[in-house]
Design an enzyme around this catalytic site. Structure first.
Site, PDB file in Angstrom:
ATOM      1  N   ARG A 135       0.852  -1.201   0.000  1.00  0.00           N
ATOM      2  CA  ARG A 135       0.000   0.000   0.000  1.00  0.00           C
ATOM      3  C   ARG A 135       0.878   1.238   0.000  1.00  0.00           C
ATOM      4  O   ARG A 135       0.891   2.011   0.956  1.00  0.00           O
ATOM      5  CB  ARG A 135      -0.962  -0.062   1.172  1.00  0.00           C
ATOM      6  N   GLN A 150      -1.144   2.644  -5.462  1.00  0.00           N
ATOM      7  CA  GLN A 150      -2.533   2.927  -5.047  1.00  0.00           C
ATOM      8  C   GLN A 150      -3.534   2.530  -6.137  1.00  0.00           C
ATOM      9  O   GLN A 150      -4.595   1.989  -5.849  1.00  0.00           O
ATOM     10  CB  GLN A 150      -2.683   4.410  -4.743  1.00  0.00           C
ATOM     11  N   ASP A 192      -4.532  -1.112  -6.002  1.00  0.00           N
ATOM     12  CA  ASP A 192      -4.922  -1.609  -4.680  1.00  0.00           C
ATOM     13  C   ASP A 192      -6.324  -2.224  -4.725  1.00  0.00           C
ATOM     14  O   ASP A 192      -7.330  -1.529  -4.550  1.00  0.00           O
ATOM     15  CB  ASP A 192      -4.844  -0.434  -3.688  1.00  0.00           C
ATOM     16  N   SER A 227      -8.529  -1.940  -1.497  1.00  0.00           N
ATOM     17  CA  SER A 227      -9.248  -0.673  -1.334  1.00  0.00           C
ATOM     18  C   SER A 227     -10.399  -0.557  -2.318  1.00  0.00           C
ATOM     19  O   SER A 227     -11.498  -0.153  -1.936  1.00  0.00           O
ATOM     20  CB  SER A 227      -8.301   0.519  -1.524  1.00  0.00           C
ATOM     21  N   TYR A 236      -2.054  -0.710   9.663  1.00  0.00           N
ATOM     22  CA  TYR A 236      -3.111  -1.643  10.070  1.00  0.00           C
ATOM     23  C   TYR A 236      -3.257  -1.651  11.595  1.00  0.00           C
ATOM     24  O   TYR A 236      -2.414  -1.138  12.322  1.00  0.00           O
ATOM     25  CB  TYR A 236      -2.782  -3.057   9.588  1.00  0.00           C
TER      26      TYR A 236
HETATM   27  P1  NAD Z   1      -8.605  -3.588   7.487  1.00  0.00           P
HETATM   28  O1  NAD Z   1      -9.534  -4.064   6.422  1.00  0.00           O
HETATM   29  O2  NAD Z   1      -7.412  -4.383   7.824  1.00  0.00           O
HETATM   30  O3  NAD Z   1      -9.438  -3.366   8.849  1.00  0.00           O
HETATM   31  C1  NAD Z   1     -10.609  -2.599   8.863  1.00  0.00           C
HETATM   32  C2  NAD Z   1     -10.606  -1.689  10.073  1.00  0.00           C
HETATM   33  O4  NAD Z   1     -10.834  -2.451  11.270  1.00  0.00           O
HETATM   34  C3  NAD Z   1      -9.290  -0.932  10.307  1.00  0.00           C
HETATM   35  O5  NAD Z   1      -9.555   0.452  10.324  1.00  0.00           O
HETATM   36  C4  NAD Z   1      -8.833  -1.440  11.653  1.00  0.00           C
HETATM   37  O6  NAD Z   1      -8.134  -0.447  12.392  1.00  0.00           O
HETATM   38  C5  NAD Z   1     -10.150  -1.807  12.309  1.00  0.00           C
HETATM   39  N1  NAD Z   1     -10.049  -2.680  13.496  1.00  0.00           N
HETATM   40  C6  NAD Z   1      -9.231  -3.747  13.699  1.00  0.00           C
HETATM   41  N2  NAD Z   1      -9.418  -4.276  14.917  1.00  0.00           N
HETATM   42  C7  NAD Z   1     -10.396  -3.537  15.511  1.00  0.00           C
HETATM   43  C8  NAD Z   1     -11.049  -3.591  16.778  1.00  0.00           C
HETATM   44  N3  NAD Z   1     -10.719  -4.508  17.696  1.00  0.00           N
HETATM   45  N4  NAD Z   1     -12.002  -2.675  17.040  1.00  0.00           N
HETATM   46  C9  NAD Z   1     -12.333  -1.734  16.130  1.00  0.00           C
HETATM   47  N5  NAD Z   1     -11.761  -1.637  14.909  1.00  0.00           N
HETATM   48  C10 NAD Z   1     -10.809  -2.517  14.596  1.00  0.00           C
HETATM   49  O7  NAD Z   1      -8.133  -2.109   7.161  1.00  0.00           O
HETATM   50  P2  NAD Z   1      -8.178  -1.314   5.793  1.00  0.00           P
HETATM   51  O8  NAD Z   1      -9.548  -0.865   5.530  1.00  0.00           O
HETATM   52  O9  NAD Z   1      -7.499  -2.113   4.767  1.00  0.00           O
HETATM   53  O10 NAD Z   1      -7.310  -0.029   6.148  1.00  0.00           O
HETATM   54  C11 NAD Z   1      -6.188  -0.075   6.988  1.00  0.00           C
HETATM   55  C12 NAD Z   1      -5.414   1.229   6.886  1.00  0.00           C
HETATM   56  O11 NAD Z   1      -4.731   1.309   5.638  1.00  0.00           O
HETATM   57  C13 NAD Z   1      -6.215   2.480   6.984  1.00  0.00           C
HETATM   58  O12 NAD Z   1      -5.462   3.393   7.731  1.00  0.00           O
HETATM   59  C14 NAD Z   1      -6.316   2.957   5.576  1.00  0.00           C
HETATM   60  O13 NAD Z   1      -6.566   4.338   5.498  1.00  0.00           O
HETATM   61  C15 NAD Z   1      -4.949   2.598   5.087  1.00  0.00           C
HETATM   62  N6  NAD Z   1      -4.866   2.501   3.628  1.00  0.00           N
HETATM   63  C16 NAD Z   1      -3.790   3.051   3.000  1.00  0.00           C
HETATM   64  C17 NAD Z   1      -3.687   2.976   1.639  1.00  0.00           C
HETATM   65  C18 NAD Z   1      -2.548   3.574   0.906  1.00  0.00           C
HETATM   66  O14 NAD Z   1      -1.818   4.338   1.467  1.00  0.00           O
HETATM   67  N7  NAD Z   1      -2.339   3.215  -0.340  1.00  0.00           N
HETATM   68  C19 NAD Z   1      -4.644   2.298   0.901  1.00  0.00           C
HETATM   69  C20 NAD Z   1      -5.711   1.718   1.588  1.00  0.00           C
HETATM   70  C21 NAD Z   1      -5.803   1.822   2.947  1.00  0.00           C
END
Ligand code: NAD
Length: 394
Positions: free
Chosen positions: A122, A127, A130, A133, A230
């Site tokens: 990521r 991006q 991805d 996402s 994460y």
């Molecule tokens: P994910 O699918 O792994 O998890 C979904 C959400 O569940 C996350 O926000 C996580 O913090 C939350 N979570 C985990 N355990 C929990 C708990 N016990 N209680 C409550 N919430 C809990 O995550 P995701 O949607 O893939 O995103 C993870 C991060 O990556 C985010 O910060 C997102 O903004 C970032 N991201 C970055 C890029 C990039 O830079 N290219 C792209 C996509 C996502």
């Protein structure tokens, strides 16, 4: 350079790996594109549309894959389906390698190079590739639409001559890509929205979408985000505090949508049977983590369960596939962006840079072996190099 677009073999997978737009782009890269007849039909893309974009539509997957240099799919194809591909062909899909080492071994045996799009780093450059996402964003949207269709009431507040309808109260647990889109969608429908997460960065994002942030903000919360962005698995003490905080809140909600995941681990249990029992009849819970073990007690993969107190727990599988046309359009674009980096634009031929970080992170099999450090059998795993650190799939 011959590219095959296969028809997905699972009846539960309506998505397709190419759109008419990406077919045109592949042809622009110098490729000849062969599409298995019917590959796009469940995503609303007919054979004629692919032909109009310049592809050749063939009878079946065997005909599409015969002589292919690149095979594009949504899910990991069966090894048997790849037999006709060229030696060393690239197979690119959402390969789902965790726990499927035997299937990876069989694919390695065919000699193809299999890439897992979901292992794409990521980083800014990737991006556009991805898939987690692009698909999670749609799942978050669809979760709210599914909740509204199961809910016997309206979402927005309405003041009518016949009386006032209160706004629905929606609580989103896990504010990553899916959760943030769910917040935005529920807000657009007029609900009163709150959300929780264990990563401090989520707080500002939730509030910027106009939702209330609810979380145990202790010392552990401040450290809950990994360097990769994460969530960490939280301690039993934190989970108990989180449950105490969210229990009274959940009792007052009409809709709860859970999206919480921890990479490489089962989904955290966030909604207990007691919490479900505390909700009003007619309330709806959508568990988007159901394929990874579920966030909600009583959620059943692929089913809508109605509890004794009249709460519906929705466990739909493949939620992005419930918006197949849009999901395919975005997935196809993610794939194209990656394939473009594997082709030399001058010679219009495949030219994979095997030491590129995107290739190293996603490559599962090559030259007859499983080569990814996260999945290779121990005895044949490549010697761990410092550069491979952090490249595991966890
Ligand atoms: P994910 O699918 O792994 O998890 C979904 C959400 O569940 C996350 O926000 C996580 O913090 C939350 N979570 C985990 N355990 C929990 C708990 N016990 N209680 C409550 N919430 C809990 O995550 P995701 O949607 O893939 O995103 C993870 C991060 O990556 C985010 O910060 C997102 O903004 C970032 N991201 C970055 C890029 C990039 O830079 N290219 C792209 C996509 C996502």
């Amino acid at each position: 350079m011959r590219i095959a677009i296969v028809k997905e073999s699972s009846a539960s997978e309506p998505r397709v790996a190419a759109s008419a737009d990406t077919v045109k782009r592949y042809i622009g890269l110098g490729a000849a594109v062969f599409v298995a007849s019917g590959a796009g039909s469940a995503s609303g893309i007919g054979d004629g549309e692919y032909e109009g974009a310049g592809a050749t539509v063939v009878a079946d997957n065997a005909a599409a894959v015969a002589g292919a240099d690149i095979v594009l799919a949504v899910r990991r194809p069966e090894a048997a389906a790849l037999k006709g591909a060229n030696k060393g062909a690239l197979v690119i899909a959402i390969a789902d390698p965790h726990g499927h080492e035997a299937a990876l071994g069989e694919i390695a045996g065919t000699g193809v190079s299999l890439f897992a799009m979901e292992l794409m780093p990521r980083i800014t450059r990737a991006q556009v590739m991805d898939v987690l996402s692009s698909q999670a964003n749609l799942a978050g949207y669809r979760a709210v639409i599914d909740a509204s269709s199961e809910f016997g009431r309206a979402f927005p507040m309405m003041m009518t001559a016949a009386g006032t309808v209160p706004a629905a109260r929606v609580f989103i647990m896990g504010a990553g890509v899916a959760g943030l889109q769910a917040i935005a969608t529920a807000r657009r429908l007029g609900a009163v929205v709150s959300a929780t997460d264990v990563r401090p960065a989520a707080k500002e994002q939730v509030e910027s979408l106009g939702a209330k942030f609810i979380a145990v903000e202790d010392e552990e919360f401040k450290q809950a985000e990994t360097s990769g962005g994460y969530a960490k698995a939280m301690s039993a003490e934190y989970q108990a505090k989180q449950a105490a905080l969210t229990a009274s809140h959940i009792a007052k909600q009409d809709i709860v949508i859970t999206t919480a995941l921890i990479p490489g681990r089962p989904a955290p249990k966030l909604v207990s049977a007691d919490m479900v029992a505390s909700m009003k009849p007619g309330s709806v819970i959508i568990d988007l983590a159901v394929e990874r073990g579920g966030n909600v007690a009583g959620a059943v993969p692929g089913e809508v369960v109605t509890t004794a107190n009249g709460v519906k727990i929705v466990g739909h599988l493949n939620v992005p596939g419930r918006l197949a046309a849009t999901a395919s359009q975005l997935y196809a674009k993610n794939l194209y962006a990656f394939v473009e980096t594997l082709v030399d634009k001058g010679s219009k031929a495949l030219s994979v840079k095997w030491d590129d970080e995107l290739v190293k992170a996603t490559l599962l099999t090559k030259d007859g072996a499983v080569v990814h450090p996260g999945f290779a059998p121990q005895e044949s795993a490549p010697a761990p190099a410092p550069a491979a650190e952090g490249a595991s799939a966890a």
